[in-house]
Design a protein around this motif. Structure first.
Motif: not given
Lengths: 339, 339, 339
Positions: C151-152, C155, C157-158, C161-162, C173-174, C322-324
């Protein structure tokens, strides 16, 4: 069925614990994140992001919203999602449960259950910040089930053995007591009035009284979460006056907020309040340190007992005797709350 | 059905471990508290107060009675309650189970099971304090199931590999042995007589013999709990005399009392006794230290093996070969004890 | 049914990890022992002696055979038993399973499953030792399930943040991305091409490019075990030439071999390869250290998340957005591999 009484208030935190950062705490098996808005309002949300279940408490507070540390989802203090990465549309179902809180007298209470919170049901603990009383307070993480702590507090005869030298004296186990179930107010009460007994160090050093003293314990428990021991100690023979004046005695209340963390662990919010030596911090310091010692003795014993009961086959027999009247009444009331 | 053979004697403690304080030890999943009366008699009671299941071993010994550390219940050495706090009446059912003990030759044996203890069934371990023998002894807490230790002791071919350099030599695994099931005496025996073989350090340093030696292992196991290896080492060719005299040889007995603690752990009471150098403590010290090294090697290996068998699906296949004859016979006898 | 896709190749080890000693590693719940023959061939056998289940990895390598450390059984590199202590006859069933291995480009792949290994199905990871690329590599033991790491990685987009401050920037992410399921080649792909964006430290220090840059992530995942992120970074506006020349850009590939250890833990073999600064080891050192920091951030987050999902009731709801898309496609392909 939940393992814990639902639709009740539980102490969730001391006021000073909740501020402008994220505090994670599990209450009745439910992971909760706490914070305070810029305006000072405490907030409690389910501590799981609606997206991939990451704990929100590992993210950060952005103004009054929580941003998830994994993918950046944001939630406002009602639990509504306000930002989803990579898209403008916020799905209707994107929200995390919010918990009702009441902040009173330095305790933040949380409502656990699906029904509407009943504001009239918050137990009264006003002594915690009443200027007529001086309070010292602590939080003890207790790695054992709620019922073991409840049994412990509902039968103070154990003070004689487990707390000898601190608050225990031989007379406690020896003195008869009365137990009352107050169905109307949903309380269990017990009273033990000892006359001309030894003054234990806990009270000797704090009040200056010398043995023999009269020592009263008037306890009530408001299941599932609030316990108060109203203590009166006085030189032997000093009685309260007819007009209610009792200035020859010293009064102490010991309060416990008992909040299950899980089936096998409990948050024990406790305080000792007194109506004497209010200006003398050293008395408060002494009562705090001594009660920490008492609580530690219970902690050691009940941590062992948790291991025992957790590994014994269900239905293992106990033998109940007269001293258990208060504990059995409390268990019975708890059982009804759970059914 | 219990996981352990019932109505048998198990070694519970070395005599020197039980005195005028409380010793907690779990035997066959049963928590037991041990102490010794002022008159010197060993006592074993169930280590749970009849009231709220608090371990009695956390209380204190008051004369010959145990006082519970939580609420002060007292029990005499027959398990009868003699004091209940807060009341004079002792309920008829207020008693804790008492265990039968036999103290012999520095071992305290406990009877596990509901039937009357059979005093004639205590295994003979008189060498432990026989003046004709010198003994060194230890207790090894073994975090693995009884059957793994039994398998280990019933097949000494593993000495060649696991204990090389201490007691293992290449000849052990190589030498044929005989296995006998003695149904009448309820024993499994095996014998391996090695002729003109290498003398391992364990015997070289203690006896002074040089290679080649004759080395005999005559083992018997009395399920479930008692194992003896009768060792004879002698310079090659030195035979026992026709009249039974065997003073040209050195004799060692290795004894193990195997007592299950739980399904996954075992108390291993062991001793090494010898009939030579009785006045030379350094020989005893050497044998003790060297056997501790041997036991440690088994401990390391079996701790790993416990993890393996505990996580494998039940019914995982093993392949048994000739060296397993003793182990399989012992397993079979254990199985019958459990049925 | 196995918890892991069967009849697939998984990365088992880096070439340099397997040599002339025994290496124990659990792959897809199967305990395996690895070693290399004197001739240099890697070997993998089931890490359990056929006799009493002792781990062969605790024994020793004798020439090209493994000798069990408990009773001395020996096995050759096909898993056949060649020695049984105490007897000459080798039972026909005395063998341990052997695993098929393929060693390519510094990875040793293992075939998990009962069918014949399909040599054409080994994923292509030639960049690991291609002279046109410079590689740095590591192995991260990951105490969480394969699906969380998948999963990580599916995607990114994390990263915003992370991994802010390392490889994450707000634009990731954008920026919209496309997801493709390539059924024919059994791949899930996603692409995110960012134009005129901030250059994060990971690429700024290694390539010397300054913001703004163009940054492409072209990822493919070949379930169950192989993931590649083809990264292109270039000064903003620099395009690949019509003849395929792209020397104005820097190219990095991040490779992950995802190998389940158990249902709750994963071996993460990863590498960062680059097509620039091949002679400058400090660039490799920097990319290694920085990617270790990134992997550590994922490790911390996913270790927490494993605890969450392991203790939540099955069927706890997630909300996918959507990001998923990539992650959901990968989950779907994994589900089909398991059915």
């Amino acid at each position: 069925m939940s393992a814990f009484p639902q639709n009740h208030w539980y102490v969730a935190a001391w006021s000073h614990e909740v501020g402008r950062s994220l505090l994670a705490r599990t209450i009745c098996n439910e992971p909760v994140v706490f914070y305070r808005t810029a305006a000072g309002e405490p907030v409690a949300l389910a501590d799981r992001c609606v997206h991939r279940r990451y704990p929100l408490s590992l993210g950060k507070l952005v103004e009054d919203e929580v941003e998830c540390g994994y993918h950046g989802f944001k939630f406002d203090c009602a639990g509504a999602c306000t930002f989803v990465p990579g898209q403008d549309r916020i799905p209707r179902t994107a929200r995390v449960p919010r918990y009702s809180l009441v902040e009173r007298h330095s305790w933040i209470w949380i409502w656990i259950g699906d029904q509407e919170p009943d504001l009239s049901a918050v137990p009264d603990a006003h002594w915690l910040d009443d200027p007529a009383w001086g309070a010292v307070r602590d939080l003890t993480y207790s790695p054992f089930r709620h019922s073991l702590l409840m049994d412990n507090l509902m039968d103070l005869s154990h003070e004689t053995y487990l707390h000898a030298g601190l608050i225990g004296t031989p007379e406690i186990a020896r003195t008869p007591f009365t137990t009352t179930v107050d169905e109307e107010n949903h309380l269990v009460r017990f009273s033990r009035h000892m006359s001309a007994v030894e003054c234990p160090p806990f009270y000797a050093k704090s009040t200056g009284f010398k043995s023999p003293i009269d020592r009263w314990q008037d306890v009530y428990f408001e299941p599932p979460s609030f316990w108060v021991n109203n203590v009166r100690v006085a030189p032997h023979g000093v009685e309260p006056g007819p007009n209610g004046d009792d200035s020859g005695a010293a009064h102490v209340k010991i309060l416990h907020g008992l909040t299950p963390e899980t089936e096998h662990s409990t948050w024990d919010f406790w305080a000792v309040v007194r109506d004497f030596a209010l200006d003398d911090d050293s008395v408060g310091d002494f009562l705090l340190a001594m009660n920490q010692d008492v609580v530690q003795q219970d902690l050691d014993a009940l941590t062992v007992l948790e291991q025992v009961v957790a590994t014994e086959p269900p239905g293992t027999q106990e033998l109940s005797v007269a001293i258990d009247a208060g504990g059995l009444a409390a268990r019975d009331m708890m059982r009804r709350l759970l059914s």
